[in-house]
Design a protein around this motif. Structure first.
Motif, PDB file in Angstrom:
ATOM      1  N   PRO A  10      -8.969   6.131   1.229  1.00  0.00           N
ATOM      2  CA  PRO A  10      -8.356   7.163   2.075  1.00  0.00           C
ATOM      3  C   PRO A  10      -6.934   6.838   2.537  1.00  0.00           C
ATOM      4  CG  PRO A  10      -9.826   5.835   3.377  1.00  0.00           C
ATOM      5  CD  PRO A  10      -9.955   5.316   1.971  1.00  0.00           C
ATOM      6  N   ILE A  11      -6.454   5.603   2.281  1.00  0.00           N
ATOM      7  CA  ILE A  11      -5.110   5.236   2.718  1.00  0.00           C
ATOM      8  C   ILE A  11      -4.072   6.144   2.079  1.00  0.00           C
ATOM      9  CG2 ILE A  11      -3.345   3.430   2.636  1.00  0.00           C
ATOM     10  CD1 ILE A  11      -5.569   1.377   2.929  1.00  0.00           C
ATOM     11  N   HIS A  12      -4.215   6.397   0.765  1.00  0.00           N
ATOM     12  CA  HIS A  12      -3.226   7.222   0.067  1.00  0.00           C
ATOM     13  C   HIS A  12      -3.165   8.627   0.664  1.00  0.00           C
ATOM     14  CE1 HIS A  12      -1.971  10.077  -3.104  1.00  0.00           C
ATOM     15  NE2 HIS A  12      -1.061   9.172  -3.349  1.00  0.00           N
ATOM     16  N   PRO A  71      -8.371   5.385   8.058  1.00  0.00           N
ATOM     17  CA  PRO A  71      -8.396   4.574   6.849  1.00  0.00           C
ATOM     18  C   PRO A  71      -7.548   3.319   6.962  1.00  0.00           C
ATOM     19  CG  PRO A  71      -6.834   6.346   6.565  1.00  0.00           C
ATOM     20  CD  PRO A  71      -7.453   6.522   7.923  1.00  0.00           C
ATOM     21  N   TYR A  72      -7.840   2.477   7.956  1.00  0.00           N
ATOM     22  CA  TYR A  72      -7.112   1.226   7.989  1.00  0.00           C
ATOM     23  C   TYR A  72      -8.072   0.066   8.121  1.00  0.00           C
ATOM     24  CZ  TYR A  72      -7.367   1.207  13.173  1.00  0.00           C
ATOM     25  OH  TYR A  72      -7.772   1.216  14.470  1.00  0.00           O
ATOM     26  N   ARG A  73      -7.563  -1.114   7.837  1.00  0.00           N
ATOM     27  CA  ARG A  73      -8.415  -2.300   7.791  1.00  0.00           C
ATOM     28  C   ARG A  73      -8.304  -3.077   9.094  1.00  0.00           C
ATOM     29  NH1 ARG A  73      -5.602  -2.012   3.112  1.00  0.00           N
ATOM     30  NH2 ARG A  73      -4.069  -3.462   3.910  1.00  0.00           N
ATOM     31  N   THR A  74      -9.403  -3.620   9.547  1.00  0.00           N
ATOM     32  CA  THR A  74      -9.389  -4.568  10.646  1.00  0.00           C
ATOM     33  C   THR A  74      -9.502  -5.962  10.061  1.00  0.00           C
ATOM     34  OG1 THR A  74     -11.777  -4.575  10.868  1.00  0.00           O
ATOM     35  CG2 THR A  74     -10.590  -2.873  12.070  1.00  0.00           C
ATOM     36  N   PRO A 109      -1.985  -1.267   8.662  1.00  0.00           N
ATOM     37  CA  PRO A 109      -0.721  -0.564   8.455  1.00  0.00           C
ATOM     38  C   PRO A 109      -0.486   0.536   9.463  1.00  0.00           C
ATOM     39  CG  PRO A 109      -2.327   0.229   6.900  1.00  0.00           C
ATOM     40  CD  PRO A 109      -2.976  -0.885   7.667  1.00  0.00           C
ATOM     41  N   ILE A 110      -1.363   0.673  10.451  1.00  0.00           N
ATOM     42  CA  ILE A 110      -1.207   1.711  11.469  1.00  0.00           C
ATOM     43  C   ILE A 110      -0.544   1.118  12.701  1.00  0.00           C
ATOM     44  CG2 ILE A 110      -2.513   3.075  13.146  1.00  0.00           C
ATOM     45  CD1 ILE A 110      -4.337   3.907  10.989  1.00  0.00           C
ATOM     46  N   ASP A 111       0.403   1.824  13.241  1.00  0.00           N
ATOM     47  CA  ASP A 111       1.091   1.391  14.450  1.00  0.00           C
ATOM     48  C   ASP A 111       0.182   1.675  15.642  1.00  0.00           C
ATOM     49  OD1 ASP A 111       4.404   2.061  15.839  1.00  0.00           O
ATOM     50  OD2 ASP A 111       2.723   0.846  16.549  1.00  0.00           O
ATOM     51  N   THR A 112      -0.517   0.653  16.096  1.00  0.00           N
ATOM     52  CA  THR A 112      -1.491   0.877  17.166  1.00  0.00           C
ATOM     53  C   THR A 112      -0.826   1.214  18.489  1.00  0.00           C
ATOM     54  OG1 THR A 112      -1.525  -1.504  17.524  1.00  0.00           O
ATOM     55  CG2 THR A 112      -3.239  -0.585  16.111  1.00  0.00           C
ATOM     56  N   LYS A 113       0.441   0.766  18.659  1.00  0.00           N
ATOM     57  CA  LYS A 113       1.131   1.121  19.894  1.00  0.00           C
ATOM     58  C   LYS A 113       1.414   2.608  19.953  1.00  0.00           C
ATOM     59  CE  LYS A 113       3.343  -3.378  20.502  1.00  0.00           C
ATOM     60  NZ  LYS A 113       4.644  -4.093  20.615  1.00  0.00           N
ATOM     61  N   ALA A 114       1.670   3.187  18.792  1.00  0.00           N
ATOM     62  CA  ALA A 114       1.945   4.622  18.739  1.00  0.00           C
ATOM     63  C   ALA A 114       0.675   5.429  18.593  1.00  0.00           C
ATOM     64  CB  ALA A 114       2.875   4.941  17.574  1.00  0.00           C
ATOM     65  N   SER A 115      -0.467   4.740  18.432  1.00  0.00           N
ATOM     66  CA  SER A 115      -1.699   5.448  18.120  1.00  0.00           C
ATOM     67  C   SER A 115      -2.855   4.909  18.944  1.00  0.00           C
ATOM     68  CB  SER A 115      -2.018   5.298  16.635  1.00  0.00           C
ATOM     69  OG  SER A 115      -0.884   5.559  15.871  1.00  0.00           O
ATOM     70  N   PRO A 116      -2.850   5.073  20.251  1.00  0.00           N
ATOM     71  CA  PRO A 116      -3.913   4.526  21.096  1.00  0.00           C
ATOM     72  C   PRO A 116      -5.169   5.360  20.988  1.00  0.00           C
ATOM     73  CG  PRO A 116      -2.383   5.784  22.426  1.00  0.00           C
ATOM     74  CD  PRO A 116      -1.860   5.819  21.026  1.00  0.00           C
ATOM     75  N   GLU A 151       0.836  -1.208   0.000  1.00  0.00           N
ATOM     76  CA  GLU A 151       0.000   0.000   0.000  1.00  0.00           C
ATOM     77  C   GLU A 151       0.866   1.251   0.000  1.00  0.00           C
ATOM     78  OE1 GLU A 151      -3.095   0.291  -0.430  1.00  0.00           O
ATOM     79  OE2 GLU A 151      -3.906  -1.703  -0.087  1.00  0.00           O
ATOM     80  N   GLY A 152       1.900   1.266  -0.842  1.00  0.00           N
ATOM     81  CA  GLY A 152       2.743   2.447  -0.961  1.00  0.00           C
ATOM     82  C   GLY A 152       2.037   3.558  -1.708  1.00  0.00           C
ATOM     83  N   LEU A 153       2.682   4.708  -1.785  1.00  0.00           N
ATOM     84  CA  LEU A 153       2.044   5.884  -2.381  1.00  0.00           C
ATOM     85  C   LEU A 153       1.707   5.696  -3.851  1.00  0.00           C
ATOM     86  CD1 LEU A 153       4.070   8.798  -0.734  1.00  0.00           C
ATOM     87  CD2 LEU A 153       1.646   8.295  -0.431  1.00  0.00           C
ATOM     88  N   ILE A 154       2.442   4.835  -4.560  1.00  0.00           N
ATOM     89  CA  ILE A 154       2.146   4.617  -5.976  1.00  0.00           C
ATOM     90  C   ILE A 154       0.893   3.781  -6.157  1.00  0.00           C
ATOM     91  CG2 ILE A 154       2.958   3.433  -8.074  1.00  0.00           C
ATOM     92  CD1 ILE A 154       5.758   4.337  -7.437  1.00  0.00           C
ATOM     93  N   THR A 155       0.686   2.798  -5.303  1.00  0.00           N
ATOM     94  CA  THR A 155      -0.376   1.807  -5.526  1.00  0.00           C
ATOM     95  C   THR A 155      -1.625   2.015  -4.676  1.00  0.00           C
ATOM     96  OG1 THR A 155       0.750   0.372  -3.934  1.00  0.00           O
ATOM     97  CG2 THR A 155       1.221   0.007  -6.262  1.00  0.00           C
ATOM     98  N   SER A 156      -1.528   2.696  -3.559  1.00  0.00           N
ATOM     99  CA  SER A 156      -2.672   2.793  -2.652  1.00  0.00           C
ATOM    100  C   SER A 156      -3.735   3.752  -3.168  1.00  0.00           C
ATOM    101  CB  SER A 156      -2.210   3.240  -1.258  1.00  0.00           C
ATOM    102  OG  SER A 156      -1.636   4.531  -1.318  1.00  0.00           O
TER     103      SER A 156
END
Length: 524
Positions: free
Chosen positions: A118-120, A270-273, A291-298, A110-115
């Protein structure tokens, strides 16, 4: 999607007026091939792996808009800047990446070229600080230093493959600016595996539903899978080392690890569960659900208009998402600029008057021997002709040679209708060689890129870095790398092309020479 594209673009109704139309109606029929593309497989303008031939034929035969069908999919080729602007800007919300780009998710995730949004949108906001002009400008001295080191190891009369030399230069620049490292075995491993996968590009794109077969022992897939696994291992190790050090080394990876995204109040994340219906589209190599760091994003995710029980916190990218972006930046920042430089040296060798003007500018700005100096960031605004040389090179040989989108709904385009599900293509290579916008198009003339000349042309007659909200985030970096590399090397060397015939461009992910491009070095 209608299997009969001629019907879908015809102005004649296929049902009585009282019945709902089965296909979109338009005021004018899109010209194009009468039969599906495979019917024409023995024509000289149809050859697997050579799409530019087809685009050239369509433009010559049918004009600025033409259609054809391939495997039941309606495809529209555009060479009108107004239509391209509508697809990339005006109606961008009704277009997504077409199949060949989506297929590259098996490599770039899901990099900037392919995503897609709302992820992009989220990832671009997180990555933006790493590509801020001031941040990119700070790499100018590194680029010049590396280019000077390469040129100083060359000697008069030496014959080299300038394509390989440009790749080596760009690889070292990317290693230093992306990872803050030299060209170590890890960096060479990334390069080797990316090259292996690049050679498999046509196979990956052409293989139907390859995502469902990645586990099977099919020779080409096995080769891809092994290269991909080695690539991931190296990149993941570099990310882990950077994250562990917790030090901003000034490189792009450090910036990506530190950058955050703070959603607006009530904005859905914009992330998937694991229960998300979009999981099937995730990278088959991803080991995390999000792709979201949940530890950094509580925080608690909410739908728009709903409140969260916890305060919104800035969020960072997970290691999976960082990996996707690192590979995307590596491919976009290394392969593309190296190819642009390769074509630039070839074009300068064939146009001595342009080369003479370039040297005159370098003498004026940087001095002459023995008092010449290396370029600095303060010199960039004065290297106008050098920049024009680089721009004109990318006009004739754009590294990103074509783009595509897929319509998500029926879209009116001028007097035509583009049906939902149609793939729409346009080519930087074809557009920038169109005489209407670039008279005598095969002539190498950097004066086409004076401010006055650029202002006189319609927008989207020249778009080497794309356009709209998805315009290449690394464009500023590419210009600085290209201009400073040209200035630093041309200070010391001229080049004489040794080939008996002009080099043949090969349209893969980027536009590269098909064969080694041999040059002999001549000291200035």
């Amino acid at each position: 999607m209608s299997p009969n594209f001629e019907a879908a673009i015809s102005s004649q109704p296929s049902t009585p007026p009282s019945a709902p139309p089965a296909v979109p109606r338009i005021a004018q029929q899109i010209p194009g091939l009468r039969f599906p593309l495979p019917v024409y497989m023995f024509r000289p303008w149809v050859k697997l792996g050579h799409p530019i031939r087809l685009f050239e034929y369509l433009l010559k035969t049918y004009g600025k808009i033409a259609h054809y069908r391939f495997m039941g999919t309606p495809i529209v080729f555009l060479n009108d800047p107004r239509y391209i602007q509508q697809v990339l800007v005006t109606d961008a919300q009704h277009f997504v990446k077409e199949r060949t780009v989506r297929r590259m998710k098996v490599l770039l995730g899901e990099g900037l070229i392919t995503s897609e949004d709302p992820i992009h949108k989220r990832q671009r906001r997180i990555a933006a600080p790493a590509f801020h002009r001031q941040r990119i400008a700070a790499y100018g001295d590194q680029i010049v230093s590396i280019a000077a080191s390469h040129r100083d190891h060359w000697h008069p009369g030496q014959v080299l493959d300038i394509s390989a030399a440009s790749m080596a230069l760009s690889l070292e620049i990317v290693a230093r600016t992306l990872f803050d490292t030299d060209v170590t075995p890890d960096i060479r491993a990334i390069n080797d595996e990316v090259n292996t996968i690049m050679h498999l590009y046509n196979f990956i794109v052409a293989f139907p539903s390859i995502e469902s077969f990645l586990h099977l022992p099919i020779p080409g897939i096995v080769k891809f899978r092994r290269s991909k696994a080695r690539l991931d291992a190296v990149v993941n190790r570099l990310i882990a080392e950077h994250r562990k050090s917790a030090i901003d080394k000034g490189d792009l990876l450090s910036m990506l690890l530190r950058s955050t995204y703070e959603p607006a109040e009530g904005e859905a994340l914009p992330y998937r569960t694991k229960t998300s219906p979009t999981d099937a589209e995730a990278s088959p190599y991803s080991t995390k659900a999000s792709p979201i760091d949940t530890k950094a994003s509580p925080r608690t995710t909410t739908a728009p208009g709903h409140s969260s029980t916890e305060p919104t916190q800035p969020e960072r990218m997970s290691d999976d998402q960082i990996r996707d972006e690192v590979l995307t930046i590596f491919l976009a920042g290394y392969e593309t600029v190296a190819n642009a430089l390769t074509w630039t040296w070839y074009l300068l060798s064939q146009n001595p008057e342009v080369e003479k003007k370039l040297h005159a500018e370098l003498n004026t700005v940087l001095g002459t021997s023995p008092h010449q100096r290396l370029p600095t960031l303060a010199d960039y605004p004065s290297l106008r002709y050098t920049e024009q040389v680089f721009a004109e090179s990318m006009r004739l040989y754009p590294p990103a040679w074509a783009m595509g989108r897929m319509s998500t709904r029926e879209i009116p385009l001028g007097p035509y209708n583009i049906p939902a599900g149609a793939h729409v293509f346009f080519s930087q290579y074809i557009m920038s060689r169109t005489p209407e916008y670039f008279p005598d198009p095969l002539r190498f003339d950097p004066e086409r890129f004076t401010p006055e000349a650029k202002a006189a042309r319609p927008k989207f007659t020249y778009f080497p870095f794309g356009g709209g909200s998805r315009q290449c985030i690394g464009e500023s970096f590419a210009w600085i790398e290209g201009v400073f590399s040209i200035a630093t090397i041309a200070q010391r060397w001229r080049m004489s092309y040794l080939g008996a015939t002009p080099p043949v461009p090969q349209a893969k992910i980027t536009l590269r020479p098909r064969d080694p491009l041999m040059m002999q070095l001549i000291p200035r």
